[in-house]
Design a protein around this motif. Structure first.
Motif, PDB file in Angstrom:
ATOM      1  N   PRO A  61       0.806  -1.235   0.000  1.00 23.34           N
ATOM      2  CA  PRO A  61       0.000   0.000   0.000  1.00 23.34           C
ATOM      3  C   PRO A  61       0.832   1.276   0.000  1.00 23.34           C
ATOM      4  O   PRO A  61       0.350   2.331  -0.342  1.00 23.34           O
ATOM      5  CB  PRO A  61      -0.821  -0.123   1.282  1.00 23.34           C
ATOM      6  CG  PRO A  61       0.011  -0.977   2.180  1.00 23.34           C
ATOM      7  CD  PRO A  61       0.725  -1.949   1.301  1.00 23.34           C
ATOM      8  N   ARG A  62       2.098   1.191   0.433  1.00 21.64           N
ATOM      9  CA  ARG A  62       2.959   2.365   0.482  1.00 21.64           C
ATOM     10  C   ARG A  62       4.311   1.995  -0.116  1.00 21.64           C
ATOM     11  O   ARG A  62       4.899   0.974   0.258  1.00 21.64           O
ATOM     12  CB  ARG A  62       3.139   2.845   1.918  1.00 21.64           C
ATOM     13  CG  ARG A  62       1.851   3.358   2.562  1.00 21.64           C
ATOM     14  CD  ARG A  62       2.042   3.666   4.030  1.00 21.64           C
ATOM     15  NE  ARG A  62       2.282   2.437   4.801  1.00 21.64           N
ATOM     16  CZ  ARG A  62       2.606   2.416   6.086  1.00 21.64           C
ATOM     17  NH1 ARG A  62       2.720   3.552   6.735  1.00 21.64           N
ATOM     18  NH2 ARG A  62       2.804   1.280   6.710  1.00 21.64           N
ATOM     19  N   VAL A  63       4.800   2.823  -1.024  1.00 22.86           N
ATOM     20  CA  VAL A  63       6.049   2.538  -1.735  1.00 22.86           C
ATOM     21  C   VAL A  63       6.963   3.755  -1.638  1.00 22.86           C
ATOM     22  O   VAL A  63       6.526   4.890  -1.876  1.00 22.86           O
ATOM     23  CB  VAL A  63       5.801   2.179  -3.215  1.00 22.86           C
ATOM     24  CG1 VAL A  63       7.118   1.937  -3.940  1.00 22.86           C
ATOM     25  CG2 VAL A  63       4.907   0.943  -3.313  1.00 22.86           C
ATOM     26  N   ILE A  64       8.215   3.506  -1.281  1.00 21.30           N
ATOM     27  CA  ILE A  64       9.253   4.547  -1.246  1.00 21.30           C
ATOM     28  C   ILE A  64      10.286   4.209  -2.312  1.00 21.30           C
ATOM     29  O   ILE A  64      10.815   3.083  -2.337  1.00 21.30           O
ATOM     30  CB  ILE A  64       9.918   4.630   0.138  1.00 21.30           C
ATOM     31  CG1 ILE A  64       8.896   5.084   1.178  1.00 21.30           C
ATOM     32  CG2 ILE A  64      11.108   5.574   0.121  1.00 21.30           C
ATOM     33  CD1 ILE A  64       9.421   5.051   2.607  1.00 21.30           C
ATOM     34  N   PRO A  84      -1.213   0.402  -9.579  1.00 16.63           N
ATOM     35  CA  PRO A  84      -0.495   1.501  -8.929  1.00 16.63           C
ATOM     36  C   PRO A  84      -0.607   1.428  -7.411  1.00 16.63           C
ATOM     37  O   PRO A  84      -1.564   0.897  -6.873  1.00 16.63           O
ATOM     38  CB  PRO A  84      -1.181   2.750  -9.482  1.00 16.63           C
ATOM     39  CG  PRO A  84      -2.570   2.283  -9.804  1.00 16.63           C
ATOM     40  CD  PRO A  84      -2.423   0.854 -10.264  1.00 16.63           C
ATOM     41  N   SER A  85       0.362   1.984  -6.744  1.00 18.77           N
ATOM     42  CA  SER A  85       0.327   2.033  -5.285  1.00 18.77           C
ATOM     43  C   SER A  85      -0.619   3.131  -4.828  1.00 18.77           C
ATOM     44  O   SER A  85      -0.804   4.135  -5.500  1.00 18.77           O
ATOM     45  CB  SER A  85       1.724   2.313  -4.738  1.00 18.77           C
ATOM     46  OG  SER A  85       1.668   2.549  -3.356  1.00 18.77           O
ATOM     47  N   ARG A  86      -1.245   2.942  -3.658  1.00 17.50           N
ATOM     48  CA  ARG A  86      -2.147   3.971  -3.140  1.00 17.50           C
ATOM     49  C   ARG A  86      -1.368   5.195  -2.658  1.00 17.50           C
ATOM     50  O   ARG A  86      -1.832   6.310  -2.768  1.00 17.50           O
ATOM     51  CB  ARG A  86      -2.986   3.391  -2.009  1.00 17.50           C
ATOM     52  CG  ARG A  86      -4.065   2.425  -2.487  1.00 17.50           C
ATOM     53  CD  ARG A  86      -5.093   2.209  -1.404  1.00 17.50           C
ATOM     54  NE  ARG A  86      -4.541   1.518  -0.254  1.00 17.50           N
ATOM     55  CZ  ARG A  86      -4.490   0.199  -0.142  1.00 17.50           C
ATOM     56  NH1 ARG A  86      -4.954  -0.573  -1.105  1.00 17.50           N
ATOM     57  NH2 ARG A  86      -3.994  -0.363   0.940  1.00 17.50           N
ATOM     58  N   ARG A  87      -0.179   4.982  -2.060  1.00 18.66           N
ATOM     59  CA  ARG A  87       0.628   6.104  -1.596  1.00 18.66           C
ATOM     60  C   ARG A  87       2.064   5.903  -2.054  1.00 18.66           C
ATOM     61  O   ARG A  87       2.612   4.814  -1.916  1.00 18.66           O
ATOM     62  CB  ARG A  87       0.565   6.227  -0.077  1.00 18.66           C
ATOM     63  CG  ARG A  87      -0.756   6.808   0.413  1.00 18.66           C
ATOM     64  CD  ARG A  87      -0.716   7.135   1.890  1.00 18.66           C
ATOM     65  NE  ARG A  87      -0.856   5.933   2.703  1.00 18.66           N
ATOM     66  CZ  ARG A  87      -0.790   5.908   4.026  1.00 18.66           C
ATOM     67  NH1 ARG A  87      -0.567   7.025   4.679  1.00 18.66           N
ATOM     68  NH2 ARG A  87      -0.931   4.793   4.691  1.00 18.66           N
TER      69      ARG A  87
END
Length: 772
Positions: A61-64, A84-87
């Protein structure tokens, strides 16, 4: 999930990823961060999709995304149909295409481009370079920004490609490495780094390869910023600050050196400020026995410092080390969430080295870790501090901030599990664990908690009963207590120290009419763990910790506030004897000879509406050294309105110099000189000789330590002027002294003790004059 450019060893961005892991684990629990490294900065879309599937990360859900290589790989993955990622948040995108894509996605971006421009301006200004040459790799995004970097106000004069162009010579030319520190780029940069001119660098990882430094990202700030960008989006500048290799400090102009953080400082330079060396100097004054004990403590501390310098996890067990434990404890101390620390040592683990060799010891350590993880699962954070020492940090219910039944039950479960035999080397072996407990408090520090838990474990060993226990401060060995207090004092700020100090006064009286003519301020330190620390011991600890200046500043601030607001007399009383009361501030000689310190003190007097003449600065004769510029310093203090007193007169060349040459306002005899008076004729003669020398020099002299009526009669017969001691009033709180002064009780203390003291003193004075 975090995607980062990688290489063999995973050196790239390792510290940043560790900071992210710490923060996410504290917030979301263990395993909150999963890291996927690209291979040497590049990977195909199919390979990235395969890795995501293998790690069950496709729906993270979160990608850096770290740097252009990771952004480009993830962008291609999204274009090929991946969900796509949500955040989404990114760090360090230089490529125009990647920057546009991040804006289109509404992703957060921690921007390094403004840091790069600041870096260029800083190098140009700090080195007065006439020409800046930037080095990039063939496929680096910065190559496409070359025109902008050359045309910008914080500009480069030339952009060159690593591995293709030769290093630039020239006295006024400075070279800058602008690419990311991948394996291939470091190999290509070796020629530039090894050239006579060397190179500056944007990224901290280059420092290990020999670059000078520069304005570089602050890793802890970058980690916090990335987590905020995940939640808030937007483009902000990455936090950064100047960082410089210590050996290259001569390349930077002097006006910029103060705001720089130095790295790779030589051990010889560090040793000048090293706390261990200061403690060693202090131990030399104590004696050979204390020196041996302190030397062992310093050896252990140096070993712990080396452990703290290591970053990451223990290689054998995979457990986090001491640095990560201290960071975690500090975060929970800042949030005021209660926790306890269990320090765990094994008495027989070292012995396995002799019987089973290194492999047997490693096997035992692995089995210990397995049990620790099983017991602490979901309740504690397991750490390997060093060798055979482990620690478990466990969290307490908020309502149990003091003695915690839940915390003690957890420690007893650890003790029960670790006390069972370990099957090592085809045999069952008892390793005899001992567990010391420390619980967090409002004024705790990570270092103090670890030392406190370790001290409790030592008491387990001495007590003989194998069960977890907390530290009993009264049973601690003196050298251990001294070391812990010194470290605690070294870590305190001025505000924190002031909260733990207690100010008191020893009153001083005129012998002629027993009127209070001032007093000497005294200070005691009440440590929350180690209890009361008297003034003399506190000064010794402050000298060892390098905090004497802080102690003196704090004492002066507290004393001036007391004079301004507590009701202590500072004006001359009405009547025929109208001398102003003088209150004494004990200081170190270093502060007395510091004009800046004296000026600050005078400004504080003016701000509080006090007159400097009501205060006297007192230093001790043990600090007297002919190398000090005493005469000019004392004259400067007198010019600013302060009196200057010397305490601790001894028969020596330095003491005679102080009496006859230094412009002092008063001399103070130490209490030890009164111990033999009046029974010991030698003590009387010594006291008289000091009195005679002071009279010849026109100095006022005060006797301290007067405890009996016989001593009072003797010193009155010697015609001393003022006196301090238990007979006239013990060291007492300011409130108690103010109350007694207001009631008129203090002046009559000595008369009540011996109503005939006046007549006896007169007869003694006449007899003394006749003998002389």
């Amino acid at each position: 999930m975090a995607i980062a450019p990688g290489e063999p060893g995973g050196r790239l961005d390792r510290q940043l990823l560790s900071e992210l892991d710490d923060r996410l684990e504290a917030r979301d629990g263990p395993g909150a961060l999963r890291v996927l490294y690209l291979e040497d900065g590049k990977v195909s879309t199919a390979e990235l999709r395969r890795k995501l599937a293998e790690g069950d990360l496709a729906d993270a859900p979160r990608v850096i995304l770290l740097h252009d290589a990771a952004i480009a790989a993830y962008r291609e993955l999204g274009a090929s149909g991946a969900s796509p990622s949500r955040r989404l948040a990114a760090y360090g995108a230089f490529s125009p295409a990647n920057r546009r894509w991040l804006r289109q996605q509404g992703a957060g971006h921690l921007d390094l481009l403004p840091v790069l421009r600041r870096h260029l301006s800083w190098v140009r200004h700090g080195t007065e370079a006439r020409r800046l040459v930037g080095w990039v790799t063939q496929d680096a995004p910065l190559l496409s920004l070359g025109d902008r970097l050359i045309e910008d106000s914080a500009r480069l004069d030339a952009v060159k490609v690593l591995g293709r162009d030769a290093p630039v010579a020239g006295e006024a030319t400075e070279q800058l490495l602008l690419g990311l520190p991948g394996r291939l780029q470091r190999q290509q940069a070796a020629e530039v780094l090894g050239s006579p001119r060397g190179a500056w660098c944007l990224m901290p990882e280059w420092l290990a390869d020999g670059c000078f430094g520069g304005v570089q990202p602050d890793i802890a700030g970058v980690a916090d910023g990335l987590l905020r960008r995940l939640d808030q989006g937007g483009n902000v500048t990455a936090p950064a600050a100047p960082r410089l290799d210590y050996a290259a400090r001569g390349r930077l102009s002097p006006e910029l050196r103060d705001g720089v953080r130095y790295v790779n400082v030589p051990a010889t330079e560090v040793g000048r400020r090293n706390l261990g060396e200061r403690l060693l100097l202090g131990a030399l004054l104590v004696g050979a026995g204390a020196l041996v004990a302190l030397g062992g403590a310093l050896g252990a501390e140096r070993h712990r410092r080396r452990q703290r310098e290591r970053f990451g996890f223990d290689e054998l067990t995979g457990l986090p080390g001491r640095p990560r434990l201290e960071k975690r404890m500090q975060r929970y101390l800042n949030s005021q969430h209660p926790f306890q620390l269990c320090w765990i040592g094994f008495d027989r683990l070292d012995g396995l080295q002799d019987t089973l060799g290194p492999e047997g010891t490693r096997e035992a350590v692995r089995r210990i870790v397995k049990r620790l993880r099983r017991v602490a699962r979901g309740e504690g954070y397991v750490v390997r501090l060093e060798g055979d020492v482990f620690a478990v940090m466990s969290f307490l219910p908020v309502r149990e901030r003091g003695e915690s039944p839940a915390g003690m039950r957890f420690a007893e479960r650890l003790q029960e599990s670790l006390s069972a035999p370990f099957h090592v080397g085809n045999a069952d072996r008892l390793l005899l664990p001992r567990i010391g407990i420390a619980r967090s408090a409002a004024d705790s520090t990570p270092f103090a908690l670890i030392e406190q838990a370790q001290g409790a474990a030592r008491q387990v060993l001495r007590g003989g009963e194998r069960r977890p226990r907390e530290l009993d401060a009264e049973a601690v060995a003196p050298e251990e207590r001294s070391l812990a207090l010194t470290e605690a004092l070294a870590s305190l700020s001025g505000e924190a120290l002031a909260e733990q100090l207690t100010l008191a006064v020893e009153p001083r009286f005129l012998l002629a009419d027993r009127r209070c003519c001032g007093g000497e301020f005294r200070v005691r330190w009440r440590h929350p763990t180690w209890g009361e620390v008297p003034g003399k011991e506190l000064i010794r600890l402050a000298e060892a910790a390098g905090r004497r200046a802080l102690l003196d500043r704090t004492l002066c601030g507290m004393a001036l506030d007391a004079l301004a607001h507590s009701g202590l007399p500072v004006e001359a009383p009405d009547g025929p004897r109208s001398a102003r009361p003088v209150w004494t501030l004990p200081l170190g000689l270093a502060q007395l000879t510091d004009a800046g310190f004296i000026d600050g003190l005078a400004e504080r007097f003016e701000a509080l509406g006090l007159i400097p003449g009501c205060v006297e600065l007192q230093w001790h004769g043990a600090e007297l050294d002919t190398s000090w510029p005493l005469q000019s310093a004392i004259r400067y203090c007198r010019e600013r309105g302060f009196g200057v007193a010397l305490k601790g007169l001894v028969h020596s060349r330095q003491a005679l110099d102080a009496i006859f040459r230094q412009p002092l306002s008063r001399l103070v005899l130490e209490p030890r000189l009164m111990r033999g008076v009046p029974g010991d004729q030698a003590s009387i003669l010594l006291t008289k000789s000091l009195r005679d020398m002071a009279k010849l020099a026109g100095r006022h002299i005060t006797v301290t330590g007067v405890a009996t009526s016989d001593q009072l009669v003797a010193i009155r017969g010697m015609n001393f002027v003022s006196v301090q001691g238990p007979l006239f009033g013990e060291v007492q709180s300011i409130e108690a002294l103010v109350a007694r002064l207001a009631a008129g009780e203090v002046a009559e203390t000595a008369r009540e003790e011996d109503p005939g003291a006046d007549d006896e003193a007169s007869r003694s004075a006449e007899a003394n004059r006749g003998q002389e």
